[in-house]
Design a protein around this motif. Structure first.
Motif, PDB file in Angstrom:
ATOM      1  N   GLU A   1       0.807  -1.215   0.000  1.00  0.00           N
ATOM      2  CA  GLU A   1       0.000   0.000   0.000  1.00  0.00           C
ATOM      3  C   GLU A   1       0.842   1.269   0.000  1.00  0.00           C
ATOM      4  OE1 GLU A   1      -3.482   2.134   2.701  1.00  0.00           O
ATOM      5  OE2 GLU A   1      -2.906   0.053   3.082  1.00  0.00           O
ATOM      6  N   SER A   2       1.893   1.332   0.811  1.00  0.00           N
ATOM      7  CA  SER A   2       2.668   2.568   0.935  1.00  0.00           C
ATOM      8  C   SER A   2       3.296   2.965  -0.390  1.00  0.00           C
ATOM      9  CB  SER A   2       3.741   2.417   2.015  1.00  0.00           C
ATOM     10  OG  SER A   2       4.631   1.364   1.694  1.00  0.00           O
ATOM     11  N   ASN A   3       3.769   1.989  -1.165  1.00  0.00           N
ATOM     12  CA  ASN A   3       4.364   2.303  -2.466  1.00  0.00           C
ATOM     13  C   ASN A   3       3.335   2.852  -3.436  1.00  0.00           C
ATOM     14  OD1 ASN A   3       6.914   1.461  -1.667  1.00  0.00           O
ATOM     15  ND2 ASN A   3       6.627  -0.626  -2.420  1.00  0.00           N
ATOM     16  N   VAL A   4       2.137   2.276  -3.429  1.00  0.00           N
ATOM     17  CA  VAL A   4       1.080   2.756  -4.325  1.00  0.00           C
ATOM     18  C   VAL A   4       0.629   4.151  -3.916  1.00  0.00           C
ATOM     19  CG1 VAL A   4      -1.274   2.339  -5.136  1.00  0.00           C
ATOM     20  CG2 VAL A   4       0.316   0.423  -4.919  1.00  0.00           C
ATOM     21  N   VAL A   5       0.441   4.366  -2.620  1.00  0.00           N
ATOM     22  CA  VAL A   5       0.019   5.693  -2.141  1.00  0.00           C
ATOM     23  C   VAL A   5       1.063   6.743  -2.511  1.00  0.00           C
ATOM     24  CG1 VAL A   5      -0.428   7.089  -0.089  1.00  0.00           C
ATOM     25  CG2 VAL A   5      -1.420   4.796  -0.278  1.00  0.00           C
ATOM     26  N   SER A   6       2.323   6.430  -2.335  1.00  0.00           N
ATOM     27  CA  SER A   6       3.389   7.381  -2.680  1.00  0.00           C
ATOM     28  C   SER A   6       3.377   7.729  -4.154  1.00  0.00           C
ATOM     29  CB  SER A   6       4.757   6.793  -2.298  1.00  0.00           C
ATOM     30  OG  SER A   6       4.866   6.625  -0.905  1.00  0.00           O
ATOM     31  N   ALA A   7       3.161   6.722  -5.003  1.00  0.00           N
ATOM     32  CA  ALA A   7       3.139   6.962  -6.448  1.00  0.00           C
ATOM     33  C   ALA A   7       2.025   7.923  -6.831  1.00  0.00           C
ATOM     34  CB  ALA A   7       2.982   5.640  -7.190  1.00  0.00           C
ATOM     35  N   TYR A   8       0.866   7.816  -6.190  1.00  0.00           N
ATOM     36  CA  TYR A   8      -0.274   8.678  -6.534  1.00  0.00           C
ATOM     37  C   TYR A   8      -0.153  10.053  -5.895  1.00  0.00           C
ATOM     38  CZ  TYR A   8      -2.488   5.192  -9.328  1.00  0.00           C
ATOM     39  OH  TYR A   8      -2.737   4.318 -10.362  1.00  0.00           O
ATOM     40  N   GLU A   9       0.354  10.119  -4.686  1.00  0.00           N
ATOM     41  CA  GLU A   9       0.560  11.431  -4.069  1.00  0.00           C
ATOM     42  C   GLU A   9       1.578  12.246  -4.869  1.00  0.00           C
ATOM     43  OE1 GLU A   9      -0.489  10.492   0.622  1.00  0.00           O
ATOM     44  OE2 GLU A   9       1.607  10.457  -0.050  1.00  0.00           O
ATOM     45  N   LYS A  10       2.545  11.595  -5.420  1.00  0.00           N
ATOM     46  CA  LYS A  10       3.554  12.268  -6.247  1.00  0.00           C
ATOM     47  C   LYS A  10       2.927  12.916  -7.467  1.00  0.00           C
ATOM     48  CE  LYS A  10       7.881  11.340  -8.744  1.00  0.00           C
ATOM     49  NZ  LYS A  10       8.851  10.280  -9.120  1.00  0.00           N
ATOM     50  N   GLU A  11       1.800  12.355  -7.947  1.00  0.00           N
ATOM     51  CA  GLU A  11       1.128  12.867  -9.147  1.00  0.00           C
ATOM     52  C   GLU A  11      -0.035  13.795  -8.831  1.00  0.00           C
ATOM     53  OE1 GLU A  11       2.327  12.420 -12.086  1.00  0.00           O
ATOM     54  OE2 GLU A  11       3.910  11.046 -11.410  1.00  0.00           O
ATOM     55  N   GLY A  12      -0.130  14.231  -7.584  1.00  0.00           N
ATOM     56  CA  GLY A  12      -1.160  15.213  -7.231  1.00  0.00           C
ATOM     57  C   GLY A  12      -2.470  14.628  -6.737  1.00  0.00           C
ATOM     58  N   PHE A  13      -2.475  13.366  -6.340  1.00  0.00           N
ATOM     59  CA  PHE A  13      -3.666  12.749  -5.766  1.00  0.00           C
ATOM     60  C   PHE A  13      -3.591  12.795  -4.243  1.00  0.00           C
ATOM     61  CE2 PHE A  13      -3.457  10.795  -9.949  1.00  0.00           C
ATOM     62  CZ  PHE A  13      -4.786  10.775 -10.354  1.00  0.00           C
ATOM     63  N   ARG A  14      -4.755  12.828  -3.629  1.00  0.00           N
ATOM     64  CA  ARG A  14      -4.830  12.807  -2.166  1.00  0.00           C
ATOM     65  C   ARG A  14      -5.741  11.660  -1.739  1.00  0.00           C
ATOM     66  NH1 ARG A  14      -8.434  15.489   1.257  1.00  0.00           N
ATOM     67  NH2 ARG A  14      -9.185  16.721  -0.533  1.00  0.00           N
TER      68      ARG A  14
END
Length: 297
Positions: free
Chosen positions: A266-279
């Motif tokens: 989960e942490s890797n997926v969350v980081s990938a999306y937060e990096k692209e402007g998702f919350r």
């Protein structure tokens, strides 16, 4: 549509351990382990409680030592017994009898369970028959997405995309709940055929457009973007890789629901999306398979 498979492995043990083993088989061996079912065994174990049985169906003869080792990592489970099957409709056979699945107001059933449907006001029935496409509602990734989707009945996005649709159960659910047109795509051509059949069974064929595509790589998908809502119930690696493309194809304040990742991923997926402007704005807790909801800021 069905194909004939040749082998079945059966394990018995405690339900919790077998559920974890089934999740591991799905994550690491699908589609080689094309159908996996967990049922209550008629046999009785020494402590007086009914044992549970996990069945996995394979087209080619599996490597028993490797598969048993994978299953054994999840608890006290008997070594699997390999059986060669006659030519039968193996998927229908494996899933028949799993029963009706309720996920919020969504009620999933196979044609063999049509007479068992509850008649509760507000229910949204979805017929998903046993077939080769992933997503009957019995796996926690699918049921989790439907449970989380049920919380958004009052919000009706205009443009919706089911990426990696499998059986198209999520697209069908959204079409029935929101009454919107939806694109449903999968990289597997057999799944796309089955998705179209399922949309027809559920009387939403005019709302669910099915197509074969990898990610966002299709002119019809590009033409429909930006999307207000995207489902992506696939695997953790592809989910993380898709984050930049997801950001390009979702409008401001658009939502994306992600599933298919395991909790340790989960942490890797969350980081990938937060990096692209998702919350991250919502999370459905599952012991092994969380479901994440992001908004594009």
């Amino acid at each position: 549509m069905s194909k004939k498979k040749s082998y079945k492995i059966t394990w018995t043990g405690e339900r919790e351990a077998l559920e974890l083993a089934g999740d591991a088989l799905t994550e690491l061996l699908w589609p080689a382990a094309g159908a996996i079912s967990l049922t209550k065994n008629d046999a009785t174990v020494e402590d007086g409680e009914s044992a549970w049985r996990l069945d996995a169906y394979f087209e080619d003869e599996p490597e028993m030592d490797a598969v048993n080792a994978l299953v054994a990592e999840n608890g006290n489970i008997t070594a699997g017994a390999l059986e060669m099957l006659p030519d039968v409709d193996w998927v229908a056979h494996s899933l028949e009898g799993l029963g009706v699945v309720r996920c919020g107001r969504f009620v999933l059933y196979g044609v063999h369970d049509a007479d068992k449907l509850p008649n509760d006001e507000g229910d949204i029935p979805i017929r998903i028959d046993a077939n080769l496409a992933f997503g009957t509602g019995h796996h926690p990734t699918t049921s989790g997405c439907l449970t989380l989707l049920d919380r958004f009945a009052g919000w009706a996005p205009q443009s919706i995309f089911d990426l990696g649709c499998g059986s198209a159960v999520l697209a069908i659910a959204a079409a029935k709940m929101w009454g919107r047109n939806i694109i449903a795509s999968d990289i597997d051509e057999d799944s796309v055929i089955i998705a179209a059949e399922n949309a027809e069974f559920n009387d939403v064929a005019e709302k669910v457009s099915t197509l074969t595509a990898a990610g966002f790589d299709h002119p019809d998908i590009a033409a429909a973007a930006p999307f207000d809502f995207v489902f992506a119930n696939i695997l953790a690696g592809p989910l993380a890789e898709l984050a930049p493309d997801m950001a390009k194809h979702i409008g401001k304040n658009g939502r994306v629901m992600l599933a298919g990742l395991m909790s340790e991923q989960e942490s890797n997926v969350v980081s990938a999306y937060e990096k692209e402007g998702f919350r991250l704005i919502n999370r459905l807790e599952q012991p092994t398979w969380p479901v994440l909801l992001f908004v594009k800021t």
